[in-house]
Write an enzyme that holds these catalytic residues in place. Structure first.
Site, PDB file in Angstrom:
ATOM      1  N   ARG A 115      18.761 -24.534 -28.542  1.00 23.49           N
ATOM      2  CA  ARG A 115      17.744 -23.468 -28.611  1.00 23.49           C
ATOM      3  C   ARG A 115      16.588 -23.734 -27.651  1.00 23.49           C
ATOM      4  O   ARG A 115      15.891 -22.818 -27.256  1.00 23.49           O
ATOM      5  CB  ARG A 115      17.163 -23.371 -30.034  1.00 23.49           C
ATOM      6  CG  ARG A 115      18.056 -22.688 -31.045  1.00 23.49           C
ATOM      7  CD  ARG A 115      17.460 -22.745 -32.464  1.00 23.49           C
ATOM      8  NE  ARG A 115      16.235 -21.986 -32.622  1.00 23.49           N
ATOM      9  CZ  ARG A 115      15.380 -22.151 -33.631  1.00 23.49           C
ATOM     10  NH1 ARG A 115      15.633 -23.041 -34.571  1.00 23.49           N
ATOM     11  NH2 ARG A 115      14.282 -21.429 -33.713  1.00 23.49           N
ATOM     12  N   TYR A 116      16.303 -24.997 -27.373  1.00 27.41           N
ATOM     13  CA  TYR A 116      15.159 -25.345 -26.527  1.00 27.41           C
ATOM     14  C   TYR A 116      15.648 -26.090 -25.293  1.00 27.41           C
ATOM     15  O   TYR A 116      16.665 -26.781 -25.337  1.00 27.41           O
ATOM     16  CB  TYR A 116      14.171 -26.255 -27.295  1.00 27.41           C
ATOM     17  CG  TYR A 116      13.783 -25.707 -28.646  1.00 27.41           C
ATOM     18  CD1 TYR A 116      13.073 -24.519 -28.744  1.00 27.41           C
ATOM     19  CD2 TYR A 116      14.130 -26.373 -29.818  1.00 27.41           C
ATOM     20  CE1 TYR A 116      12.720 -24.007 -29.991  1.00 27.41           C
ATOM     21  CE2 TYR A 116      13.776 -25.873 -31.060  1.00 27.41           C
ATOM     22  CZ  TYR A 116      13.070 -24.689 -31.142  1.00 27.41           C
ATOM     23  OH  TYR A 116      12.727 -24.183 -32.361  1.00 27.41           O
ATOM     24  N   ARG A 119      15.662 -30.215 -25.560  1.00 25.53           N
ATOM     25  CA  ARG A 119      16.282 -30.913 -26.682  1.00 25.53           C
ATOM     26  C   ARG A 119      17.387 -30.066 -27.286  1.00 25.53           C
ATOM     27  O   ARG A 119      17.367 -28.834 -27.161  1.00 25.53           O
ATOM     28  CB  ARG A 119      15.239 -31.280 -27.750  1.00 25.53           C
ATOM     29  CG  ARG A 119      14.449 -30.106 -28.282  1.00 25.53           C
ATOM     30  CD  ARG A 119      13.122 -30.600 -28.869  1.00 25.53           C
ATOM     31  NE  ARG A 119      12.377 -29.538 -29.547  1.00 25.53           N
ATOM     32  CZ  ARG A 119      11.553 -28.717 -28.949  1.00 25.53           C
ATOM     33  NH1 ARG A 119      11.367 -28.783 -27.649  1.00 25.53           N
ATOM     34  NH2 ARG A 119      10.907 -27.789 -29.640  1.00 25.53           N
ATOM     35  N   CYS A 128      27.987 -33.508 -46.620  1.00 21.77           N
ATOM     36  CA  CYS A 128      26.720 -34.079 -47.106  1.00 21.77           C
ATOM     37  C   CYS A 128      27.018 -34.813 -48.406  1.00 21.77           C
ATOM     38  O   CYS A 128      27.983 -34.481 -49.098  1.00 21.77           O
ATOM     39  CB  CYS A 128      25.713 -32.975 -47.400  1.00 21.77           C
ATOM     40  SG  CYS A 128      25.281 -32.026 -45.937  1.00 21.77           S
ATOM     41  N   CYS A 132      22.476 -29.449 -51.038  1.00 21.92           N
ATOM     42  CA  CYS A 132      21.162 -28.997 -51.489  1.00 21.92           C
ATOM     43  C   CYS A 132      21.198 -27.479 -51.593  1.00 21.92           C
ATOM     44  O   CYS A 132      21.643 -26.799 -50.668  1.00 21.92           O
ATOM     45  CB  CYS A 132      20.093 -29.406 -50.491  1.00 21.92           C
ATOM     46  SG  CYS A 132      20.189 -31.151 -50.062  1.00 21.92           S
ATOM     47  N   CYS A 135      19.521 -25.445 -48.728  1.00 21.97           N
ATOM     48  CA  CYS A 135      19.886 -25.831 -47.358  1.00 21.97           C
ATOM     49  C   CYS A 135      19.829 -24.646 -46.386  1.00 21.97           C
ATOM     50  O   CYS A 135      20.397 -23.587 -46.646  1.00 21.97           O
ATOM     51  CB  CYS A 135      21.292 -26.409 -47.363  1.00 21.97           C
ATOM     52  SG  CYS A 135      21.850 -26.862 -45.712  1.00 21.97           S
ATOM     53  N   ARG A 137      21.364 -24.419 -43.633  1.00 25.18           N
ATOM     54  CA  ARG A 137      22.684 -24.141 -43.034  1.00 25.18           C
ATOM     55  C   ARG A 137      23.748 -23.830 -44.083  1.00 25.18           C
ATOM     56  O   ARG A 137      24.937 -23.943 -43.819  1.00 25.18           O
ATOM     57  CB  ARG A 137      23.128 -25.332 -42.173  1.00 25.18           C
ATOM     58  CG  ARG A 137      22.225 -25.583 -41.006  1.00 25.18           C
ATOM     59  CD  ARG A 137      22.841 -26.418 -39.891  1.00 25.18           C
ATOM     60  NE  ARG A 137      21.874 -26.567 -38.825  1.00 25.18           N
ATOM     61  CZ  ARG A 137      21.312 -27.716 -38.456  1.00 25.18           C
ATOM     62  NH1 ARG A 137      21.687 -28.840 -39.036  1.00 25.18           N
ATOM     63  NH2 ARG A 137      20.408 -27.748 -37.496  1.00 25.18           N
ATOM     64  N   ASP A 296      13.026 -21.637 -45.074  1.00 27.50           N
ATOM     65  CA  ASP A 296      13.522 -20.650 -44.104  1.00 27.50           C
ATOM     66  C   ASP A 296      14.078 -19.394 -44.798  1.00 27.50           C
ATOM     67  O   ASP A 296      14.570 -19.477 -45.925  1.00 27.50           O
ATOM     68  CB  ASP A 296      14.627 -21.291 -43.241  1.00 27.50           C
ATOM     69  CG  ASP A 296      14.080 -22.409 -42.364  1.00 27.50           C
ATOM     70  OD1 ASP A 296      12.914 -22.311 -41.945  1.00 27.50           O
ATOM     71  OD2 ASP A 296      14.810 -23.381 -42.114  1.00 27.50           O
ATOM     72  N   ASP A 333       9.535 -22.628 -39.034  1.00 24.85           N
ATOM     73  CA  ASP A 333      10.427 -22.505 -37.891  1.00 24.85           C
ATOM     74  C   ASP A 333      10.669 -21.000 -37.755  1.00 24.85           C
ATOM     75  O   ASP A 333      11.044 -20.346 -38.725  1.00 24.85           O
ATOM     76  CB  ASP A 333      11.739 -23.239 -38.218  1.00 24.85           C
ATOM     77  CG  ASP A 333      12.528 -23.559 -36.972  1.00 24.85           C
ATOM     78  OD1 ASP A 333      12.086 -23.186 -35.874  1.00 24.85           O
ATOM     79  OD2 ASP A 333      13.593 -24.205 -37.097  1.00 24.85           O
ATOM     80  N   LYS A 340       7.939 -25.452 -33.658  1.00 26.24           N
ATOM     81  CA  LYS A 340       7.398 -25.061 -34.968  1.00 26.24           C
ATOM     82  C   LYS A 340       6.027 -24.415 -34.806  1.00 26.24           C
ATOM     83  O   LYS A 340       5.262 -24.768 -33.918  1.00 26.24           O
ATOM     84  CB  LYS A 340       7.228 -26.302 -35.854  1.00 26.24           C
ATOM     85  CG  LYS A 340       8.350 -27.319 -35.744  1.00 26.24           C
ATOM     86  CD  LYS A 340       9.594 -26.883 -36.458  1.00 26.24           C
ATOM     87  CE  LYS A 340      10.736 -27.859 -36.284  1.00 26.24           C
ATOM     88  NZ  LYS A 340      11.606 -27.589 -35.155  1.00 26.24           N
TER      89      LYS A 340
HETATM   90  S1  SF4 Z   1      19.618 -29.978 -46.535  1.00 26.40           S
HETATM   91 FE1  SF4 Z   1      21.668 -29.178 -46.029  1.00 26.40          FE
HETATM   92  S2  SF4 Z   1      22.392 -30.431 -44.340  1.00 26.40           S
HETATM   93 FE2  SF4 Z   1      20.675 -31.521 -45.287  1.00 26.40          FE
HETATM   94  S3  SF4 Z   1      21.625 -32.908 -46.788  1.00 26.40           S
HETATM   95 FE3  SF4 Z   1      21.079 -31.043 -47.880  1.00 26.40          FE
HETATM   96  S4  SF4 Z   1      22.917 -29.773 -47.789  1.00 26.40           S
HETATM   97 FE4  SF4 Z   1      23.141 -31.353 -46.233  1.00 26.40          FE
END
Ligand code: SF4
Length: 347
Positions: A115-116, A119, A128, A132, A135, A137, A296, A333, A340
């Site tokens: 994206r940048y 980086r 994972c 979470c 998350c 993603r 997000d 973001d 940011k």
């Molecule tokens: S925030 Fe998303 S990518 Fe990060 S550890 Fe948790 S589930 Fe995995």
């Protein structure tokens, strides 16, 4: 719900197994059936939970489950982050998107988000230790976005090699510390050998959700690379257990700076006293309280989002009451911005 002791007795746990990260993974809660029976979910609502878990799989380590008894049960910071919630599959409104930053769109080759200019992100796995619930993603992991083959990995290295303006590579996923140590070593070695790559960063929640993974074998690999920065994500002081602090301490003693990028989450840490405790506890343990991110606008996480004013007021209050080294930057973001943006400047 069964107590942790009952759970462990049921699994005939030998004490040394608890500190074995492979045991933690193998004994994680990872199916709707396990979740429903562990939490005694009533039959009439079980089908909703099954639907949530089908869309967004569950994975919780026994270690993280063991934190449930800590903290305020009325506002349990652990439950919200790891247990499925029916609100995850509610119809989303407004600017909420599956991939708000167009990460998939910014993938020139599988596994790379660029994206940048200076980086990029290398998604080395989509696994994972814990899934979470907040998350960013959660809608794209498990698809074809992370690296899945040696051939893809080689193409990713070639891409970085050709992108001469890139000076910083963020190794992410999923969680890179889920890889076998030798595989991670191979990736770090290849990326660091590219002349214009000056800095590598690893984004990981392992110290928070499975700290026993920071073992001798992994440390031996990580210590070979400089400069290598570690970014982690403690969201609540309850997560800073003795084991988590010890894991971060191991990394710090290897000379790897550990910074924290918390996410502001409704019902978890949207309280100034909680955030203050988190920041000072991080600082006390040499972990830099670096950022607090506005959650997000991602499909399936809307119920975690706070108003912008919550973060802005929290930052002002913290600035008045704690020193600069303990004070994180509250940021968001945003799509189509270079980096940011401070919450106070978000329109
Ligand atoms: S925030 Fe998303 S990518 Fe990060 S550890 Fe948790 S589930 Fe995995």
């Amino acid at each position: 719900m069964k107590s942790l002791d009952e759970l462990l007795a049921e699994k005939s746990l030998a004490p040394e197994l608890w500190n074995d990260w492979r045991w933690q993974l193998k004994n994680s809660v990872s199916s709707a059936k396990e979740f429903l029976s562990l939490f005694g979910v009533a039959d009439d609502i079980a089908r909703y939970y099954k639907k949530v878990i089908k869309q967004y799989p569950i994975r919780i380590t026994p270690y993280y489950l063991s934190l449930i008894s800590l903290g305020d049960p009325e506002q349990n910071p652990v439950l919200g982050q790891c247990l499925p919630d029916i609100q995850e599959i509610k119809h989303s409104t407004g600017c909420i998107k599956e991939d708000p930053f167009g990460e998939v769109q910014h993938m020139p080759v599988p596994g790379i988000i660029h994206r940048y200019k200076d980086r990029l992100v290398l998604l080395v796995t989509d696994h994972c230790a814990m899934n979470c619930r907040h998350c960013t993603r959660k809608n794209i992991l498990g698809g074809n976005v992370a690296l899945h083959s040696d051939e893809q990995l080689q193409k990713a290295f070639e891409y970085i090699q050709a992108a001469e303006d890139v000076r910083e590579v963020l190794i992410s996923g999923g969680d890179p510390l889920m890889l076998e140590a030798a595989q991670l070593d191979y990736i770090l070695n290849n990326v660091s050998s590219i002349d214009h790559v000056e800095v590598m960063r690893i984004g990981t929640r392992i110290p928070v959700v499975m700290p026993m993974r920071i073992d001798d074998e992994l440390c031996k690999v990580l210590t070979r690379y400089r400069p290598l920065w570690i970014n982690t994500q403690f969201n609540h002081p309850v997560e800073l257990t003795a084991a988590a602090i010890a894991a971060c301490d191991r990394l710090i003693r290897l000379g790897l700076p550990v910074s924290n990028q918390a996410v502001l989450l409704k019902g978890v840490n949207d309280d100034v006293a909680v955030m203050r405790e988190l920041c000072v506890k991080l600082q006390r343990n040499m972990i830099r309280p670096y950022y607090v991110f506005q959650c997000d606008p991602v499909v399936g996480t809307e119920h975690f989002r706070t108003d912008l004013s919550v973060g802005i007021e929290m930052e002002e209050e913290l600035r008045r009451t704690i020193g600069g080294l303990a004070l994180p930057r509250f940021v968001a973001d945003l799509p189509d911005t270079e980096g940011k943006v401070p919450l106070s400047q978000v329109e």
